[in-house]
Write a protein that holds these residues in place. Structure first.
Motif, mmCIF file in Angstrom:
data_model
loop_
_atom_site.group_PDB
_atom_site.id
_atom_site.type_symbol
_atom_site.label_atom_id
_atom_site.label_comp_id
_atom_site.label_asym_id
_atom_site.label_seq_id
_atom_site.Cartn_x
_atom_site.Cartn_y
_atom_site.Cartn_z
ATOM 1 N N THR A 171 10.061 3.536 1.880
ATOM 2 C CA THR A 171 9.198 2.476 1.357
ATOM 3 C C THR A 171 9.958 1.152 1.277
ATOM 4 O O THR A 171 9.574 0.247 0.559
ATOM 5 C CB THR A 171 8.624 2.871 -0.018
ATOM 6 N N HIS B 113 6.585 -2.913 -12.907
ATOM 7 C CA HIS B 113 7.999 -3.170 -12.574
ATOM 8 C C HIS B 113 8.515 -4.022 -13.703
ATOM 9 O O HIS B 113 8.031 -5.147 -13.874
ATOM 10 C CB HIS B 113 8.122 -3.897 -11.249
ATOM 11 N N ASP C 169 14.656 -0.658 -8.850
ATOM 12 C CA ASP C 169 13.735 -0.561 -7.720
ATOM 13 C C ASP C 169 14.578 -0.380 -6.459
ATOM 14 O O ASP C 169 15.813 -0.412 -6.494
ATOM 15 C CB ASP C 169 12.827 -1.806 -7.651
ATOM 16 N N ASP D 7 5.874 7.654 -5.092
ATOM 17 C CA ASP D 7 4.877 6.644 -5.442
ATOM 18 C C ASP D 7 3.486 7.260 -5.415
ATOM 19 O O ASP D 7 2.771 7.195 -4.417
ATOM 20 C CB ASP D 7 4.958 5.472 -4.460
HETATM 21 C C1 BGC Z 1 8.522 -0.880 -4.714
HETATM 22 C C2 BGC Z 1 8.277 0.098 -5.835
HETATM 23 C C3 BGC Z 1 8.349 1.506 -5.340
HETATM 24 C C4 BGC Z 1 9.670 1.732 -4.658
HETATM 25 C C5 BGC Z 1 9.841 3.133 -4.163
HETATM 26 C C6 BGC Z 1 9.730 -0.518 -3.884
HETATM 27 O O1 BGC Z 1 9.808 -1.290 -2.744
HETATM 28 O O2 BGC Z 1 8.677 -2.179 -5.248
HETATM 29 O O3 BGC Z 1 7.028 -0.172 -6.417
HETATM 30 O O4 BGC Z 1 8.147 2.397 -6.407
HETATM 31 O O5 BGC Z 1 9.760 0.849 -3.553
HETATM 32 O O6 BGC Z 1 8.984 3.423 -3.143
#
Ligand code: BGC
Length: 764
Positions: free
Chosen positions: A64, A213, A291, A115
């Protein structure tokens, strides 16, 4: 006016006072004692390296962010890993857990995070849509169902709820949160934490929440993702921090630090936010994770080299490092050099082990990753029914001239627009659902509701005029570009319109125009679709705009073209059928906006709970010089917070108060009687707002302080009563003391922030 402060003074100007110790839900004492014994004995045999290992959270599986974690399995084996995120499925998680349990020296189980933002395999409406439901039991139920499903798929820890209050629709992540209001957002934070964590984290169907966050990520300058946050502490305490605080009070097990800075310090290194406020003031005793690469990103933030920023994160109170591997690589040397104490590492390690203990992982490390349990627990009929039932409660009817909706007496229906038959785009951002599980589209949903012969579809245009961007945004193979000439697509759509009784114009954003890294400066429906809508309206046929969006869009032009507008956001797994339920009148939509829809992007930030200014512009008046207004546009948004129509109509009685004067410790009861004056059974959200007329600081022109969603049969009336006392009337003053200042308050109740009746309450 003589002002009176309730409560003790803050010890220092910089630290807001605690009114009362937060009512944390704690592990029962005997279990807490047992936990201490277990963790003490475990930590007594852990090497420093193994303790640091617990602070390391790599990603494996779904990425992510840009960075990836290397050698995940080997790091688990060596005891260098506390948890893993991005891995989905009981078997996949089981395989990694087995390495931790059977092949690492101490066999400490991993915690698996993911997530799970609005469901996992069963996808519920996006969080902003859920906020529009104003239905807390339903939001809690969806979180509970998501927890049950996710926990059967290996996951013990969800990176949700996202409770970032946001007043800037240019920010793509507004889709993931509760909207613009701290009160509504706090209620949602509580409901979601309850839903995920249930009554007992040790139950194998509950998961630990990770509130994010933290903090203030929803206020990036210019709506650009990851940008600086520049607001005062007073604004933070009154408007942006209450949602995070509510989650702590509800017993949330963990928090995620945000990417942005606050007062010049990135949240990941912000000791004031993490230690002084979250832990010391609010009494949070769980763990805090960064994060994605939050530590490494403090180098480009300009806070020093990798070692500097890693040490600052630990010092600020971060316990777990997501993906950066700063703790893993920097801390052993820093200890040797005396830059960090072992006690600091022990504290972080203990919090992570406690989380694992609370989740029951020491009793059974495989409790969340049992492939046999996963069978039959995923994408169940019950969950799909819940997703379908929830969706109409989130949909907001913005306009409905001449009661065009529901579609009754309309024989031939034309579904026209690029989002009319696009199952992939129904999920909404942050969908982790397997590609085999496809939602039905609006076209398919209407066909099965009304019969295939009555419903026809034409795409009409491609979603965007920028082919390259459209290809990039069409995830999962996504929306297929139609390579016919635009004129051909348009002609086909107009021909279909000509032979139909009503046009369902399915338009808006692709789902990947919303969410992370999806800021937009022009928050309108993309140009080819707007043009198509104008062409369809010009046919003279009635037009219903079914709007897909993850943010408030500027709909000023569309509001003139369409006869009805139904904002369906992104409704998830059951989107198509649920939209058909609403269009056909099986269910009345009952969503109310959790965020203002601007008249023009130049108004942004535009939100209902703004301050007055010393030169307020009288509402509804044209431009006046030397007043706080624009020459070219009104001050008011197009559709305000709290607004949303229904297939029925409701009448509100005047507001009555149980007393007109009261002391600071008293409670007054404010009531209205609401009557369903229409012909259908429908739901209505009754909203309570207050205005503090004079205070030691400027106060918003109105603030939401209560709401209740009720269902009334035609002709039925119900009296709704709200308590009004210190909880509703207090605020953080300039010294950050939480105070109730005597004086006059307007107590307003109504169906939207711009449709209230009011009574005057005096607090002495
Ligand atoms: C996001 C978070 C997410 C994390 C893990 C980050 O880029 O800001 O909201 O939980 O990635 O996937």
């Amino acid at each position: 006016m003589n002002k009176f402060l309730v409560g003790a003074l803050a010890a220092a100007l910089c630290a807001p006072m605690a009114v009362a110790a937060p009512a944390q839900k704690r592990v029962p004492l005997n279990r807490e004692a047992k936990m201490r014994v277990k963790i003490d004995s475990l930590m007594s045999v852990m090497t420093l390296e193994e303790k640091i290992g617990q602070l390391n959270l790599p990603v494996a599986g779904i990425l992510t962010g840009d960075a990836r974690s290397e050698n995940v399995a080997e790091n688990i084996r060596q005891g260098h890993t506390g948890g893993v995120f991005g891995t989905i499925g009981a078997q996949a998680c089981h395989d990694l857990q087995r390495i931790a349990v059977e092949e690492s020296r101490l066999g400490i189980p991993l915690i698996f995070g993911l997530d799970v933002i609005h469901g996992l395999e069963t996808t519920y409406p996006i969080p902003l849509a859920q906020a529009a439901s104003w239905n807390m039991p339903l939001i809690e139920e969806a979180a509970r169902a998501a927890a049950t499903e996710a926990s059967a798929m290996g996951i013990a820890w969800v990176f949700s709820p996202m409770v970032d209050v946001c007043r800037d629709p240019r920010w793509g992540r507004i889709a993931e949160g509760p909207g613009e209001d701290p009160y509504l957002g706090s209620e949602i934070a509580r409901a979601m934490v309850r839903g995920y964590q249930g009554n007992d984290l040790a139950d194998s169907t509950t998961v630990m929440a990770c509130v994010k966050h933290y903090a203030l990520y929803g206020a990036p300058e210019a709506g650009r993702d990851y940008n600086s946050v520049n607001i005062s502490r007073q604004t933070a305490f009154n408007d942006y921090l209450p949602t995070y605080k509510a989650a702590a009070e509800e017993g949330a097990g963990s928090y995620m630090a945000s990417f942005n800075d606050f007062e010049g310090i990135p949240a990941t290194a912000n000791k004031y936010l993490i230690t002084d406020v979250l832990r010391d003031l609010w009494g949070f005793d769980g763990f805090v994770v960064t994060d994605y690469t939050g530590i490494a990103e403090m180098v480009p933030h300009g806070l020093g080299n990798f070692e500097d920023v890693t040490l600052r994160a630990l010092d600020a109170g971060i316990d777990m490092d997501m993906v950066s591997e700063g703790f893993k690589n920097v801390l052993p040397k820093a200890i040797a050099e005396g830059k960090v104490t072992e006690a600091q590492i022990d504290a972080a390690c203990r919090r992570i082990l406690e989380a694992k203990y609370k989740l029951g992982l020491f009793d059974d490390p495989y409790r969340y990753c049992n492939p046999a349990r996963e069978q039959g627990a995923v994408y169940t009929d019950a969950d799909r029914q819940l997703a379908r039932a929830m969706a109409p409660e989130t949909m907001v009817l913005l306009k409905n001239d001449s009661q065009l909706l529901p579609l009754e007496g309309k024989e031939k229906i034309a579904v026209i627009g690029p989002l009319g038959d696009s199952p992939d785009n129904m999920f909404g951002m942050w969908s982790m659902a397997d590609e085999r599980v496809k939602p039905v589209s609006v076209y398919q949903g209407l066909k099965s509701a009304l019969g295939a012969d009555r419903v026809k579809f034409a795409k009409g245009c491609n979603a965007l005029s920028d082919d390259a961007l459209e290809a990039k945004l069409s995830a999962r193979g996504g929306l297929e570009r139609d390579n016919r000439m635009p004129q051909q697509l348009r002609a086909e759509a107009l021909a279909l319109a000509a032979e139909s009784d009503v046009i369902i114009a399915t338009m808006g954003e692709l789902m990947n125009m919303t969410g992370e890294g999806a800021s937009r400066a022009d928050i309108t429906i993309p140009e080819p679709q707007r043009q198509l809508l104008a062409d369809l309206a010009a046919t003279g046929k009635p037009v219903v705009l079914v709007l897909f969006t993850g943010r408030p869009l500027v709909l000023t032009g569309e509001a003139q073209l369409a006869d009805a507008i139904l904002n369906v956001w992104f409704a998830g797994s059951e989107a198509g059928d649920a939209i058909a339920d609403v269009l056909t009148g099986k269910v009345s939509p009952s969503g109310k906006l959790p965020v203002s829809f601007p008249y023009h992007v130049g108004q942004v930030p535009v939100y209902y709970n703004h301050k007055s200014t010393g030169r307020p512009h009288p509402q509804g008046q044209p431009y006046i010089k030397y007043r706080s207004n624009y020459q070219d546009i009104p001050n008011d948004p197009l559709y305000p917070f709290g607004y949303g129509l229904s297939y029925s109509t409701f009448e509100y009685s005047p507001v009555t108060l149980s007393k007109e004067r009261m002391g600071t410790h008293d409670i007054c009861r404010a009531s209205v009687t609401v009557t369903n004056t229409g012909t259908r059974k429908a739901k209505e959200t009754v909203q309570l707002y207050i205005r503090d007329r004079q205070a030691s600081s400027t106060r918003p022109v109105m603030e939401l302080k209560g709401f209740e969603k009720i269902e009334l049969a035609p002709g039925e009336s119900r009296t709704v009563t709200f308590p009004v006392g210190a909880r509703e009337l207090s605020f953080y003053n300039h010294e950050l003391e939480y105070v109730l200042e005597p004086g006059e308050f307007d107590i307003m109740i109504g169906s939207a922030s711009n449709a209230t009746q009011s009574a005057l309450l005096t607090v002495e």
